[in-house]
Scaffold this motif. Structure first.
Motif, short mmCIF file in Angstrom:
data_model
loop_
_atom_site.label_atom_id
_atom_site.label_comp_id
_atom_site.label_asym_id
_atom_site.label_seq_id
_atom_site.Cartn_x
_atom_site.Cartn_y
_atom_site.Cartn_z
N LEU A 1 53.44 42.15 50.49
CA LEU A 1 53.01 41.91 51.87
C LEU A 1 52.10 40.68 51.92
CD1 LEU A 1 53.43 43.42 54.58
CD2 LEU A 1 51.23 44.51 54.20
N HIS A 2 51.20 40.59 50.93
CA HIS A 2 50.21 39.51 50.93
C HIS A 2 50.84 38.14 50.69
CE1 HIS A 2 50.79 40.80 46.80
NE2 HIS A 2 50.38 39.60 46.42
N ARG A 3 52.13 38.09 50.29
CA ARG A 3 52.76 36.78 50.08
C ARG A 3 53.44 36.28 51.35
NH1 ARG A 3 55.20 39.02 45.31
NH2 ARG A 3 53.71 38.89 43.59
N HIS A 4 53.54 37.15 52.34
CA HIS A 4 54.23 36.74 53.56
C HIS A 4 53.37 35.70 54.29
CE1 HIS A 4 56.26 36.96 57.42
NE2 HIS A 4 57.26 37.53 56.77
N PRO A 5 53.99 34.61 54.73
CA PRO A 5 53.20 33.53 55.33
C PRO A 5 52.37 33.96 56.54
CG PRO A 5 55.58 33.19 55.61
CD PRO A 5 55.41 34.28 54.61
N GLN A 6 52.82 35.00 57.27
CA GLN A 6 52.06 35.40 58.46
C GLN A 6 50.93 36.39 58.15
OE1 GLN A 6 54.39 36.71 61.75
NE2 GLN A 6 56.13 35.41 61.25
N TYR A 7 50.98 36.97 56.93
CA TYR A 7 50.14 38.12 56.65
C TYR A 7 48.66 37.84 56.89
CZ TYR A 7 47.57 41.53 53.88
OH TYR A 7 46.67 42.47 53.46
N TYR A 8 48.14 36.78 56.29
CA TYR A 8 46.69 36.58 56.37
C TYR A 8 46.24 36.26 57.78
CZ TYR A 8 45.89 37.32 51.49
OH TYR A 8 45.78 37.93 50.28
N ALA A 9 47.08 35.57 58.53
CA ALA A 9 46.68 35.25 59.91
C ALA A 9 46.51 36.54 60.72
CB ALA A 9 47.74 34.35 60.55
#
Lengths: 281, 300
Positions: free
Chosen positions: B239-247
């Motif tokens: 999940l943490h590698r998904h480009p939208q995750y941290y936003a």
């Protein structure tokens, strides 16, 4: 190597039993009396054997053992209304206790359910329960004899009245303290009130209800002896009183031991039943 | 004039007060959950999340407002709305099969025992508990108990699932496994789900829509965050590698840490309409940077 705790406890029990029997045997041994110890006129009246007092009225353990053996060999004889086997007397008492107990259960469990479910009913009935609960069941006896006019039924009523309270209170408590989330499960599944009562509340409260029943049957067995001493006729309580009038201490001790054993069995049966309905959480 | 179609669940003006006229725990709560949608409600303890869920379940009554499900106002519990309780709430004197069969027999009272049993067994298998059907809840681990709770809720084939922090009592490993399982089950059954949580990662993994609730007393819905990560791209392990995750995650954490406390100050002077909530998509900002940023990079 250490023997198991159970084994050591058993040994200690045997030791204590042996010590009691020994002390008893010594204390109750026949005292040799030299010459006539009583007034000759009294001796003439009661017979030489009794008057010389060769033997105390207190039996030795060996006498008790012989008496128990005699009773166990023929527990169910009937020789007239005042001479019945100890098994028959116990059966009369057990029958009264069980009948009174079951009648009490039939009344107490549904009423306890109602009290547990409805705070209104709880508040309304609480004063009656609080006042009537501490009354000695034997205090009801004259009232029962007057209204029922039958001594056997009166003793059953006394058993009923003494076993009703623990069952009533425990059922009400068990029902009132059923976990909210279990009731919520039933509500979300749209389970009707009757099905909720039998499938959720009853099994949830069953261990508490059974504990109340266990207390009740213990009290009922205590009370029946006293009740039968009062009403007479039949039963183990009557037997004890009758043997007191005969001054047969050996028979009384035998009855005491049998009352204890039957009480233990009743308690164990209820304990087993309680275990059956208890669930681990 | 046409009336706009209501979502499957429509919470309309819900309020809860201490007593009848006391201060509000929450008030003027408006939001909806569409059919097939997985909606998470996030907020701190004490803001009334569980009360909202209990009102949806029909176990609790609000002080004001209403909940409309399938165009009908709810007035009590219903088999259409299955609840997965925080503390699993299994009946300890029944076996796993007994617990589920109790629910199935409640849903379809006319079914015979064999049919109830067969139906219950399919749901025991669905949650991977085959072989444990004759065990009592006390013999099961926390994760297995919650699986039974999930199977019980699914077995009555409800229109929607209501979950009250279903995984909060579990250890991290078990929680992760169950979350994935729930994601899979919801994809398979197209179930509508309303879930309460205070775990941000759980919300991002599971929810299509995250409703943010401010702190009580006087709690309200701040805004609605759309999870723009498609369900197929959400996996617990990366999940943490998904480009939208941290936003998305930062947006949610920022809300829980700061904005949930000061939301009244934030909306002071601005138009806040509890019936027309701001819908934000923080995930898209991460993958589609604003045009000027892109041109800046090119001109350098």
């Amino acid at each position: 190597m250490k023997a198991s705790l159970g084994l050591r406890a058993g040994l200690l029990s045997l030791l204590i039993f042996a010590a009691i029997v020994l002390v008893w045997q010594i204390a109750a041994r026949p005292t040799a009396v030299s010459g006539p110890a009583v007034d000759p006129e009294y001796a003439k009246l009661v017979g030489a054997a009794a008057a010389t007092g060769q033997k105390s009225a207190m039996p030795t353990p060996a006498d008790i053992g012989a008496t128990i053996w005699k009773h166990l060999q023929d527990p169910f004889y009937v020789r007239g209304s005042n001479d019945k086997g100890i098994g028959i007397q116990l059966a009369y008492s057990l029958g009264r206790v069980l009948l009174g107990f079951f009648l009490a259960a039939i009344a107490a469990v549904p009423l306890g359910f109602l009290i547990g479910m409805s705070p209104l009913v709880h508040r309304a009935l609480d004063p009656f329960i609080q006042v009537l609960k501490p009354v000695s069941p034997l205090a009801w006896m004259p009232l029962a004899l007057y209204t029922i006019k039958d001594s056997a039924v009166s003793s059953i009523f006394v058993i009923f009245i003494c076993s009703v309270w623990p069952m009533l209170i425990n059922t009400a408590f068990g029902v009132a303290s059923v976990r909210k989330e279990w009731l919520n499960v039933a509500r979300t599944l749209e389970v009707g009130p009757l099905r909720t009562a039998f499938r959720v509340i009853l099994p949830a409260a069953a261990p508490t209800i059974m504990t109340g029943m266990r207390i009740s049957i213990g009290i009922a067995w205590l009370v029946i002896v006293a009740a039968e001493m009062l009403v007479g006729g039949t039963g183990i309580g009557y037997f004890v009183w009758n043997e007191w009038n005969n001054l047969s201490i050996a028979n009384i001790v035998t009855a005491i031991l049998l009352i204890g054993v039957v009480g233990l069995l009743l308690d164990q049966v209820l304990a087993r039943l309680t275990k059956l309905v208890t669930y681990p959480e | 004039m046409t009336i706009p179609a209501r979502p499957l669940i429509s919470v309309e003006g819900l309020a809860r007060r201490f007593g009848n006229t006391g201060p509000a725990v929450f008030e003027d709560i408006w939001f909806g959950v569409e059919r097939g949608e997985f909606c998470c409600l996030i907020g701190h303890s004490g803001c009334g999340k569980t009360t909202i869920l209990n009102v949806l379940a029909g176990l609790d009554a609000p002080s004001g407002g209403a909940v409309i499900v399938d165009n009908r106002e709810i007035d009590g519990p219903s088999l259409d709305r299955a609840v997965i309780f925080q503390g699993h709430a299994l009946l300890p004197w029944l076996t796993v099969l007994g617990n589920i069969a109790f629910a199935v027999a409640s849903r379809w009272p006319s079914w015979d025992r064999a049919k109830v049993r067969a139906h219950a067994m399919t749901f025991i298998e669905l949650v991977g508990l085959k072989g444990a059907e004759n065990k009592r809840p006390a013999q099961l681990s926390g994760g297995m108990k919650q699986r039974v709770g999930i199977a019980r809720a699914l077995s009555i084939q409800p229109k929607m699932l209501l979950m009250d922090e279903p995984f909060s009592a579990l250890d991290a490993l078990t929680r992760g496994m169950l979350q994935e399982e729930v994601l899979r089950l919801c994809n398979e059954t197209h179930q509508t789900v309303f879930m309460i949580t205070h775990d941000v990662d759980e919300a991002i993994l599971l929810a299509d829509k995250i409703v943010l609730m401010t702190n009580g007393p006087g709690a309200r819905i701040a805004e609605i965050v759309v999870n723009t990560m498609p369900r197929a791209e959400r996996h617990r392990n990366d999940l943490h590698r998904h480009p939208q995750y941290y936003a998305i995650r930062n947006h949610l954490v920022e809300f829980l840490v700061n904005r949930s406390r000061n939301f009244d100050a934030e909306i002071a002077g601005q138009g806040y309409d509890p019936r027309r909530l701001r819908v934000v998509k923080p995930g898209l900002a991460a993958v589609n940077p604003p045009a000027e940023v892109v041109s800046l990079g090119l001109s350098r």
